[in-house]
Scaffold this motif. Structure first.
Motif, PDB file in Angstrom:
ATOM      1  N   GLY A 166     -13.458  12.110  14.314  1.00 46.14           N
ATOM      2  CA  GLY A 166     -13.673  13.222  13.395  1.00 46.14           C
ATOM      3  C   GLY A 166     -12.502  13.423  12.450  1.00 46.14           C
ATOM      4  N   TYR A 167     -11.279  13.272  12.955  1.00 51.43           N
ATOM      5  CA  TYR A 167     -10.113  13.407  12.074  1.00 51.43           C
ATOM      6  C   TYR A 167     -10.095  12.306  11.022  1.00 51.43           C
ATOM      7  CZ  TYR A 167      -5.278  13.328  10.503  1.00 51.43           C
ATOM      8  OH  TYR A 167      -4.137  13.313   9.742  1.00 51.43           O
ATOM      9  N   THR A 168     -10.443  11.068  11.408  1.00 52.40           N
ATOM     10  CA  THR A 168     -10.469   9.964  10.445  1.00 52.40           C
ATOM     11  C   THR A 168     -11.528  10.205   9.381  1.00 52.40           C
ATOM     12  OG1 THR A 168      -9.720   8.445  12.182  1.00 52.40           O
ATOM     13  CG2 THR A 168     -10.717   7.485  10.207  1.00 52.40           C
ATOM     14  N   TRP A 169     -12.706  10.658   9.764  1.00 50.20           N
ATOM     15  CA  TRP A 169     -13.762  10.960   8.786  1.00 50.20           C
ATOM     16  C   TRP A 169     -13.344  12.112   7.880  1.00 50.20           C
ATOM     17  CZ3 TRP A 169     -18.531  10.715  12.573  1.00 50.20           C
ATOM     18  CH2 TRP A 169     -18.766   9.368  12.893  1.00 50.20           C
ATOM     19  N   MET A 170     -12.679  13.110   8.453  1.00 52.72           N
ATOM     20  CA  MET A 170     -12.231  14.234   7.637  1.00 52.72           C
ATOM     21  C   MET A 170     -11.202  13.775   6.605  1.00 52.72           C
ATOM     22  SD  MET A 170     -10.765  17.918   8.925  1.00 52.72           S
ATOM     23  CE  MET A 170      -9.277  17.211   9.631  1.00 52.72           C
ATOM     24  N   GLN A 171     -10.313  12.872   6.989  1.00 51.86           N
ATOM     25  CA  GLN A 171      -9.378  12.316   6.027  1.00 51.86           C
ATOM     26  C   GLN A 171     -10.092  11.536   4.936  1.00 51.86           C
ATOM     27  OE1 GLN A 171      -5.773  12.532   5.927  1.00 51.86           O
ATOM     28  NE2 GLN A 171      -6.380  14.275   7.178  1.00 51.86           N
ATOM     29  N   GLY A 172     -11.154  10.823   5.302  1.00 49.50           N
ATOM     30  CA  GLY A 172     -11.932  10.116   4.298  1.00 49.50           C
ATOM     31  C   GLY A 172     -12.591  11.057   3.306  1.00 49.50           C
ATOM     32  N   VAL A 173     -13.069  12.206   3.773  1.00 47.38           N
ATOM     33  CA  VAL A 173     -13.672  13.188   2.875  1.00 47.38           C
ATOM     34  C   VAL A 173     -12.626  13.776   1.941  1.00 47.38           C
ATOM     35  CG1 VAL A 173     -14.824  15.432   2.796  1.00 47.38           C
ATOM     36  CG2 VAL A 173     -15.552  13.725   4.462  1.00 47.38           C
ATOM     37  N   LEU A 174     -11.440  14.086   2.468  1.00 45.44           N
ATOM     38  CA  LEU A 174     -10.401  14.685   1.640  1.00 45.44           C
ATOM     39  C   LEU A 174      -9.823  13.696   0.635  1.00 45.44           C
ATOM     40  CD1 LEU A 174      -8.433  16.756   4.334  1.00 45.44           C
ATOM     41  CD2 LEU A 174     -10.052  17.608   2.628  1.00 45.44           C
ATOM     42  N   LEU A 175      -9.658  12.441   1.026  1.00 46.12           N
ATOM     43  CA  LEU A 175      -9.071  11.428   0.151  1.00 46.12           C
ATOM     44  C   LEU A 175     -10.113  10.649  -0.631  1.00 46.12           C
ATOM     45  CD1 LEU A 175      -6.313  10.054   2.565  1.00 46.12           C
ATOM     46  CD2 LEU A 175      -6.074  11.757   0.750  1.00 46.12           C
ATOM     47  N   GLU A 176     -11.404  10.963  -0.402  1.00 42.85           N
ATOM     48  CA  GLU A 176     -12.516  10.349  -1.141  1.00 42.85           C
ATOM     49  C   GLU A 176     -12.506   8.835  -0.989  1.00 42.85           C
ATOM     50  OE1 GLU A 176     -12.243  11.667  -5.146  1.00 42.85           O
ATOM     51  OE2 GLU A 176     -12.778  13.755  -4.676  1.00 42.85           O
ATOM     52  N   GLY A 177     -12.329   8.385   0.240  1.00 42.54           N
ATOM     53  CA  GLY A 177     -12.364   6.958   0.517  1.00 42.54           C
ATOM     54  C   GLY A 177     -12.262   6.712   2.005  1.00 42.54           C
ATOM     55  N   PRO A 178     -12.792   5.599   2.499  1.00 42.45           N
ATOM     56  CA  PRO A 178     -12.707   5.320   3.938  1.00 42.45           C
ATOM     57  C   PRO A 178     -11.266   5.110   4.371  1.00 42.45           C
ATOM     58  CG  PRO A 178     -13.511   3.400   2.756  1.00 42.45           C
ATOM     59  CD  PRO A 178     -13.463   4.510   1.757  1.00 42.45           C
ATOM     60  N   GLN A 179     -10.953   5.605   5.558  1.00 47.38           N
ATOM     61  CA  GLN A 179      -9.609   5.520   6.103  1.00 47.38           C
ATOM     62  C   GLN A 179      -9.638   4.777   7.442  1.00 47.38           C
ATOM     63  OE1 GLN A 179      -6.881   6.716   4.401  1.00 47.38           O
ATOM     64  NE2 GLN A 179      -8.398   7.110   2.787  1.00 47.38           N
ATOM     65  N   PRO A 180      -8.536   4.094   7.787  1.00 44.86           N
ATOM     66  CA  PRO A 180      -8.490   3.423   9.106  1.00 44.86           C
ATOM     67  C   PRO A 180      -8.470   4.443  10.233  1.00 44.86           C
ATOM     68  CG  PRO A 180      -6.339   3.345   8.053  1.00 44.86           C
ATOM     69  CD  PRO A 180      -7.281   3.903   7.029  1.00 44.86           C
ATOM     70  N   LEU A 181      -9.018   4.053  11.358  1.00 40.17           N
ATOM     71  CA  LEU A 181      -9.091   4.941  12.515  1.00 40.17           C
ATOM     72  C   LEU A 181      -7.687   5.264  13.025  1.00 40.17           C
ATOM     73  CD1 LEU A 181     -10.881   6.388  14.623  1.00 40.17           C
ATOM     74  CD2 LEU A 181     -10.804   4.285  15.983  1.00 40.17           C
ATOM     75  N   THR A 182      -7.391   6.539  13.145  1.00 39.37           N
ATOM     76  CA  THR A 182      -6.088   7.004  13.626  1.00 39.37           C
ATOM     77  C   THR A 182      -6.150   7.224  15.132  1.00 39.37           C
ATOM     78  OG1 THR A 182      -5.670   8.100  11.520  1.00 39.37           O
ATOM     79  CG2 THR A 182      -4.325   8.765  13.386  1.00 39.37           C
TER      80      THR A 182
END
Length: 541
Positions: free
Chosen positions: A206-222
């Motif tokens: 959920g934190y990784t997806w939330m970062q993707g929403v905020l940064l408008e791009g997919p992020q690596p799993l933290t």
């Protein structure tokens, strides 16, 4: 001296994990060469672990030569081969971090201080073998790894290995007489572990997806706990989009974590209470079951590990749920604490009363976490640690009191049991009075009913403990235990070694009892957590 401490402090998390493993390997190798593997190997390695943790915790502030900052951020980072990220051609290393912060350091004191006593007197609790000592030392290493793990992979690995080692010890000690009970215990443990792992994986995803929403791009799993716990709180506080997104998954994380920790911290002790493992007399004719104290020490360790997980994960990941349901959670915890106190008053055996005391403390953790301020939670850490040490000492010495009478060892056991009882009832100067009074005052500011429930439950527990210990002192043989002539008395340990084994626990209880609140100050405990930016190199002018 400072150079030695500067060298050992950054390596302390790894040393606390590998020292028992080295001891187990040394003992196994010595036995392969025809030498005797006995409790002295485990005893010496446990004392070394006590010295490592003590030197780290109570050392003065150590200044780095490069930037003149105290070394309070204690961590060890192991970098694996880099893997490509989802955004660009850049690579990021997969990192495993083992960190010794203030919370993990206090909980580490429980197994580290208890292991010398456990390894020295285990042969008088149950007929032990080489496998017992090896598994015992591995369990100490796995518990240390569980408390210092700062990434998801390390925490899940140590959690599963701790449960597996625990079950191996129980199965080895119980034998064929408790197979059905062992199976149900195994199902409970793995069910709780599965729910905890599910909640933590959902939080990381959920934190990784939330970062993707905020940064408008997919992020690596933290997988690091520091960005997950701290980053979630900061993002939700700053961005309404993050708050809206996190509010949809936070209740599910809370439900999974709460159910998992309740199973391991409250349902697991209650399951022990309802089975034959806690009964001092067997249900069918036969020899009296041994190993009662050993089973209950394992129970205490799992209960305290569950409380550690609640303190470390539930509040940072579920502050929105806690803010909306804090009254219900606080009432639930107080009700469980009061019910456990009422059940304890109906019991006559001291060991069963202490078991229900542990169950009540697990329930009270919900009230402390969701209905008090941060200062009360910090003092609850010390209070819970001291009471856990006292419970372990009672579980170890009470079954042994009947085996020896009118001897120096018997007097030592009675003195340790008396010290433990005084600690549990909160006598001033033994680590419980100051924290208990502070918790009562903090709960009174939130709700008078919570304060009254806590006060009534504490009084009921104190009355039950005093009554059972008084009965133990009046009779020569505790009820339900075999007479000394019916049970072979194993070899006596030298009194100096016995005092050496008890000294870490006794000293810690007395030191914490002087003024528990002062040990949380920055000047006395150099393990205050600091932000990640504070560990970076200073910016150039």
């Amino acid at each position: 001296m400072n150079s030695f401490l500067n060298a050992i402090i950054p390596l302390s998390p790894v040393l606390l994990v590998i020292m028992p493993v080295i001891g187990a390997c040394f003992g196994w190798g010595a036995s392969r060469l025809g030498l005797e593997f006995n409790r002295w190997t485990a005893f010496s390695n446990s004392l070394v672990s006590c010295l490592i943790l003590g030197s780290v915790m109570f050392a003065p502030f150590l200044q780095n030569d490069e930037d003149d900052r105290p070394t309070r951020a204690i961590s060890v980072t192991l970098k694996l081969p880099a893997s490509e990220t989802a955004s660009a051609e850049e690579t990021s290393a997969q990192v495993f971090r083992w960190v010794l912060d203030s919370t993990s350091a206090w909980f580490l004191l429980l197994p580290t201080c208890m292991w010398p006593v456990l390894t020295l007197f285990m042969n008088r609790i149950i007929a032990v073998s080489q496998g017992h000592y090896i598994l015992l030392m591995l369990l100490q290493a796995l518990l240390a790894g569980l408390f210092v793990a700062s990434d998801l992979i390390s925490f899940i690995t140590f959690l599963m290995l701790t449960t597996f080692c625990l079950l191996c010890l129980i199965r080895l000690a119980s034998g064929p007489r408790s197979r059905s009970v062992f199976e149900s215990t195994m199902y409970l443990q793995f069910l709780g572990d599965g729910l905890i792992m599910g909640g933590l994986l959902l939080a990381a995803t959920g934190y990784t997806w939330m970062q993707g929403v905020l940064l408008e791009g997919p992020q690596p799993l933290t997988l690091q706990f520091e960005p997950i716990l701290q980053g979630t709180a900061s993002d939700v506080a700053l961005y309404p989009v993050a708050e809206m997104y996190w509010s949809t998954i936070s209740p599910w994380i809370f439900l999974l974590l709460l159910t998992g920790f309740v199973i391991k911290g409250a349902l697991f002790p209650a399951h022990y209470q309802l089975t034959q493992w806690l009964k001092l007399l067997p249900a069918h004719p036969g020899p009296t079951p041994e190993g009662i104290g050993w089973y209950l020490v394992l129970l205490t360790l799992i209960t305290k590990a569950s409380i550690y997980g609640m303190i470390r994960f539930m509040i940072p990941l579920n502050f929105t749920v806690g803010a909306s349901l804090f009254s219900l959670l606080a009432l639930w915890g107080s009700f469980g604490f009061l019910m456990a106190a009422l059940i304890a008053c109906l019991k006559k055996d001291l060991l069963q009363i202490v078991v229900w005391f542990l169950i009540g403390q697990s329930s009270l953790a919900l009230t402390i976490l969701f209905a008090t301020d941060s200062t009360a939670v910090s003092q609850y850490l010390l209070w819970n640690l001291v009471q856990g040490l006292a419970c372990c000492l009672l579980f170890l010495v009470v079954p042994l009191i009947a085996f020896e009478t009118q001897t120096r060892t018997h007097k030592l056991f009675m003195g340790i049991a008396g010290l433990s009882i005084l600690t549990l009832i909160g006598v001033p100067g033994l680590g419980g009075f100051t924290a208990g009074f502070a918790l009562l005052w903090s709960l009174a500011h939130q709700s008078i009913w919570l304060a009254l429930s806590f006060l009534l439950g504490s009084l009921l527990f104190n009355l039950a403990l005093i009554r059972s210990f008084w009965q133990l002192m009046k009779r020569d043989q505790p009820a339900g235990l075999p007479a000394a002539s019916e049970t072979p008395v194993r070899s006596h340990e030298h009194m100096s070694l016995a005092w050496l084994a008890f000294s870490p626990v006794v000293l810690l209880i007395l030191v914490l009892g002087v003024s528990p609140a002062t040990l949380l100050e920055q000047t006395l405990l150099p393990l205050i957590p600091i932000k990640a930016s504070a560990t970076e190199a200073p910016a150039e002018d």
